[in-house]
Enzyme design. Sequence first.
Site, PDB file in Angstrom:
ATOM      1  N   HIS A 137       0.800  -1.242   0.000  1.00 43.67           N
ATOM      2  CA  HIS A 137       0.000   0.000   0.000  1.00 43.67           C
ATOM      3  C   HIS A 137       0.826   1.283   0.000  1.00 43.67           C
ATOM      4  O   HIS A 137       0.271   2.353  -0.285  1.00 43.67           O
ATOM      5  CB  HIS A 137      -0.926   0.051   1.224  1.00 43.67           C
ATOM      6  CG  HIS A 137      -1.951  -1.038   1.278  1.00 43.67           C
ATOM      7  ND1 HIS A 137      -2.853  -1.263   0.263  1.00 43.67           N
ATOM      8  CD2 HIS A 137      -2.212  -1.976   2.236  1.00 43.67           C
ATOM      9  CE1 HIS A 137      -3.640  -2.296   0.592  1.00 43.67           C
ATOM     10  NE2 HIS A 137      -3.258  -2.748   1.785  1.00 43.67           N
ATOM     11  N   ASP A 172      -3.037 -11.080  -1.706  1.00 45.48           N
ATOM     12  CA  ASP A 172      -3.464 -10.492  -0.430  1.00 45.48           C
ATOM     13  C   ASP A 172      -4.953 -10.146  -0.559  1.00 45.48           C
ATOM     14  O   ASP A 172      -5.413  -9.785  -1.651  1.00 45.48           O
ATOM     15  CB  ASP A 172      -2.634  -9.221  -0.208  1.00 45.48           C
ATOM     16  CG  ASP A 172      -2.767  -8.595   1.157  1.00 45.48           C
ATOM     17  OD1 ASP A 172      -1.787  -8.632   1.915  1.00 45.48           O
ATOM     18  OD2 ASP A 172      -3.848  -8.026   1.458  1.00 45.48           O
ATOM     19  N   HIS A 174      -6.386  -7.583   0.339  1.00 51.78           N
ATOM     20  CA  HIS A 174      -6.540  -6.156   0.029  1.00 51.78           C
ATOM     21  C   HIS A 174      -6.000  -5.841  -1.379  1.00 51.78           C
ATOM     22  O   HIS A 174      -5.105  -6.545  -1.876  1.00 51.78           O
ATOM     23  CB  HIS A 174      -5.786  -5.303   1.062  1.00 51.78           C
ATOM     24  CG  HIS A 174      -6.310  -5.457   2.465  1.00 51.78           C
ATOM     25  ND1 HIS A 174      -5.730  -6.307   3.391  1.00 51.78           N
ATOM     26  CD2 HIS A 174      -7.369  -4.871   3.088  1.00 51.78           C
ATOM     27  CE1 HIS A 174      -6.406  -6.234   4.540  1.00 51.78           C
ATOM     28  NE2 HIS A 174      -7.412  -5.380   4.383  1.00 51.78           N
ATOM     29  N   ASP A 261      -3.735 -12.881   4.478  1.00 51.71           N
ATOM     30  CA  ASP A 261      -5.035 -12.458   5.020  1.00 51.71           C
ATOM     31  C   ASP A 261      -6.189 -12.888   4.120  1.00 51.71           C
ATOM     32  O   ASP A 261      -7.357 -12.653   4.446  1.00 51.71           O
ATOM     33  CB  ASP A 261      -5.057 -10.944   5.291  1.00 51.71           C
ATOM     34  CG  ASP A 261      -4.523 -10.123   4.134  1.00 51.71           C
ATOM     35  OD1 ASP A 261      -4.250 -10.701   3.058  1.00 51.71           O
ATOM     36  OD2 ASP A 261      -4.365  -8.891   4.298  1.00 51.71           O
TER      37      ASP A 261
HETATM   38  N1  ZLM Z   1      -8.763   3.111  11.403  1.00 55.02           N
HETATM   39  N2  ZLM Z   1      -5.333  -0.217  16.540  1.00 55.02           N
HETATM   40  C1  ZLM Z   1      -3.981  -3.945   5.241  1.00 55.02           C
HETATM   41  C2  ZLM Z   1      -4.240  -2.568   5.814  1.00 55.02           C
HETATM   42  C3  ZLM Z   1      -5.658  -2.376   6.290  1.00 55.02           C
HETATM   43  C4  ZLM Z   1      -8.901   2.712   7.492  1.00 55.02           C
HETATM   44  C5  ZLM Z   1     -10.249   2.282   9.594  1.00 55.02           C
HETATM   45  C6  ZLM Z   1      -7.767   2.744  12.396  1.00 55.02           C
HETATM   46  C7  ZLM Z   1      -7.498  -1.751  10.673  1.00 55.02           C
HETATM   47  C8  ZLM Z   1      -7.229  -1.584  12.089  1.00 55.02           C
HETATM   48  C9  ZLM Z   1      -4.818   0.218  14.256  1.00 55.02           C
HETATM   49  C10 ZLM Z   1      -5.004  -0.003  17.944  1.00 55.02           C
HETATM   50  C11 ZLM Z   1      -2.218  -5.318   3.973  1.00 55.02           C
HETATM   51  C12 ZLM Z   1      -8.784   1.197   7.246  1.00 55.02           C
HETATM   52  C13 ZLM Z   1      -9.288   1.889  10.706  1.00 55.02           C
HETATM   53  C14 ZLM Z   1      -8.332   2.083  13.624  1.00 55.02           C
HETATM   54  C15 ZLM Z   1      -9.091   4.419   9.321  1.00 55.02           C
HETATM   55  C16 ZLM Z   1      -7.529  -1.388   8.534  1.00 55.02           C
HETATM   56  C17 ZLM Z   1      -4.557   0.371  15.590  1.00 55.02           C
HETATM   57  C18 ZLM Z   1      -7.762  -2.047  14.379  1.00 55.02           C
HETATM   58  C19 ZLM Z   1      -6.695  -1.230  14.795  1.00 55.02           C
HETATM   59  O1  ZLM Z   1      -7.092  -1.537  17.084  1.00 55.02           O
HETATM   60  C20 ZLM Z   1      -6.410  -1.004  16.211  1.00 55.02           C
HETATM   61  C21 ZLM Z   1      -5.397   1.375  18.395  1.00 55.02           C
HETATM   62  C22 ZLM Z   1      -5.900  -0.599  13.835  1.00 55.02           C
HETATM   63  C23 ZLM Z   1      -6.176  -0.778  12.482  1.00 55.02           C
HETATM   64  C24 ZLM Z   1      -8.022  -2.212  13.037  1.00 55.02           C
HETATM   65  N3  ZLM Z   1      -7.099  -0.893   9.715  1.00 55.02           N
HETATM   66  C25 ZLM Z   1      -8.207  -2.777  10.057  1.00 55.02           C
HETATM   67  N4  ZLM Z   1      -8.216  -2.494   8.735  1.00 55.02           N
HETATM   68  C26 ZLM Z   1      -7.304  -0.737   7.214  1.00 55.02           C
HETATM   69  C27 ZLM Z   1      -5.890  -0.963   6.700  1.00 55.02           C
HETATM   70  C28 ZLM Z   1      -2.532  -4.121   4.894  1.00 55.02           C
HETATM   71  O2  ZLM Z   1      -2.630  -6.524   4.569  1.00 55.02           O
HETATM   72  O3  ZLM Z   1      -2.915  -5.218   2.749  1.00 55.02           O
HETATM   73  C29 ZLM Z   1      -0.713  -5.389   3.623  1.00 55.02           C
HETATM   74  C30 ZLM Z   1       0.198  -5.521   4.745  1.00 55.02           C
HETATM   75  N5  ZLM Z   1      -7.551   0.688   7.340  1.00 55.02           N
HETATM   76  O4  ZLM Z   1      -9.762   0.521   7.004  1.00 55.02           O
HETATM   77  C31 ZLM Z   1      -9.581   3.195   8.608  1.00 55.02           C
HETATM   78  C32 ZLM Z   1     -10.110   3.393   7.292  1.00 55.02           C
HETATM   79  C33 ZLM Z   1      -8.136   4.031  10.462  1.00 55.02           C
HETATM   80 ZN    ZN Z   2      -3.959  -7.303   3.268  1.00 52.06          ZN
HETATM   81 CA    CA Z   3      -4.643  -8.421  -3.568  1.00 52.94          CA
END
Ligand code: ZLM
Ligand code: ZN
Ligand code: CA
EC number: 3.5.1.98
Length: 372
Positions: A137, A172, A174, A261
């Site tokens: 990403h 992946d 995503h 994932d």
């Molecule tokens: N919030 N903490 C995949 C990347 C996925 C963006 C919604 C942040 C989380 C997630 C972080 C502890 C790959 C979004 C999420 C909360 C805006 C995503 C920190 C839980 C937590 O508990 C959490 C405080 C966090 C982040 C859930 N974020 C789940 N999904 C995605 C990014 C990466 O696998 O493709 C490659 C390595 N972000 O959905 C938000 C819109 C930020």
């Molecule tokens: Zn992913």
């Molecule tokens: Ca993919």
Amino acid sequence: MRSKDKISYFYDGDVGSVYFGPNHPMKPHRLCMTHHLILAYGLHSKMEVYRPHKAYPIEMAQFHSPDYVEFLQRINPENQNLFPNEMARYNLGEDCPVFEDMFEFCQIYAGGTIDAARRLNNKLCDISINWAGGLHHAKKCDASGFCYINDLVLGILELLKHHPRVLYIDIDVHHGDGVEEAFYFTDRVMTVSFHKFGDKFFPGTGDVKEIGEREGKYYAINVPLKDGIDDSSFNRLFRTIISKVVEIYQPGAIVLQCGADSLARDRLGCFNLSIDGHAECVKFVKKFNLPLLVTGGGGYTKENVARCWTVETGILLDTELPNEIPENDYIKYFAPDFSLKIPGGHIENMNTKSYISSIKVQILENLRYIQH
Ligand code: ZLM
Ligand code: ZN
Ligand code: CA
């Protein structure tokens, strides 16, 4: 089958000890678990194991903007409060927190993918593996989705020094948006991502109609999927699309991002793939006998990530692995069954036959416009 491939494997013991923070889904410790499981199966004796170099800022700046790289190098948990504007500008925060040794972590996983590409370029191996890489990403001037430096783009740029065309495949769950964006306007890289699309699933891009622009038109392929896809439909779709792409595009090398994932029961994912279904993609890509760079990516149920990437290392080595997990430092994580393979999931498959067929038709139609 040709005689067994020569494999270079990259791992740095320091990569597994960084911590994104409490409750953050990304757990680099899974890399340490994977490595120990690979060792427990004795796979290290069948490949060349290297500690990667730490990528230099100048190498990162082959793709990223120098000011962004410099900021990543400078920022740490103690001083981050002094730079609220830059933190926001570079999208550092909840998904991409600033943690202890963050830059060194980036240097290690990026160095691994760059080294993996260089060994292929120099014909020192047939296949190279960096499970710490695959952070698809990251953008030129932005962190995104747990990714800071885009090692895949850096590895592909390295491969392009020796190959006129490189194929990038991303399983992946995503969308591989950072890699797609980096090469959206060129026909020298074909990007193919399979991913969940819809319901505001991150990052929100990757519609089947996103196909590249200008010179790059028809050289970006997106396979948007719904929740619950199972092994048989995923594998059928994967084989159809990838065999056609390789036939038409004739890549000189392939980069395969193996984000785990997309497995059933992932903390963030929503597919039904078993480890065999996921690994089938690796087996299929290996059969083209092209220089192959394999990386990790996502994967948020740690013990299944370690299982998956160990099975895939075995496949790349043409080595069958007994299903009973051998004694190792992390054996307790594999309780209660201590078995290597995990079955598919049982959430409802929202991908109807007609939906999958319409996606396939659109993609094959677009492939008819290109010829090499
Ligand atoms: N919030 N903490 C995949 C990347 C996925 C963006 C919604 C942040 C989380 C997630 C972080 C502890 C790959 C979004 C999420 C909360 C805006 C995503 C920190 C839980 C937590 O508990 C959490 C405080 C966090 C982040 C859930 N974020 C789940 N999904 C995605 C990014 C990466 O696998 O493709 C490659 C390595 N972000 O959905 C938000 C819109 C930020
Ligand atoms: Zn992913
Ligand atoms: Ca993919």
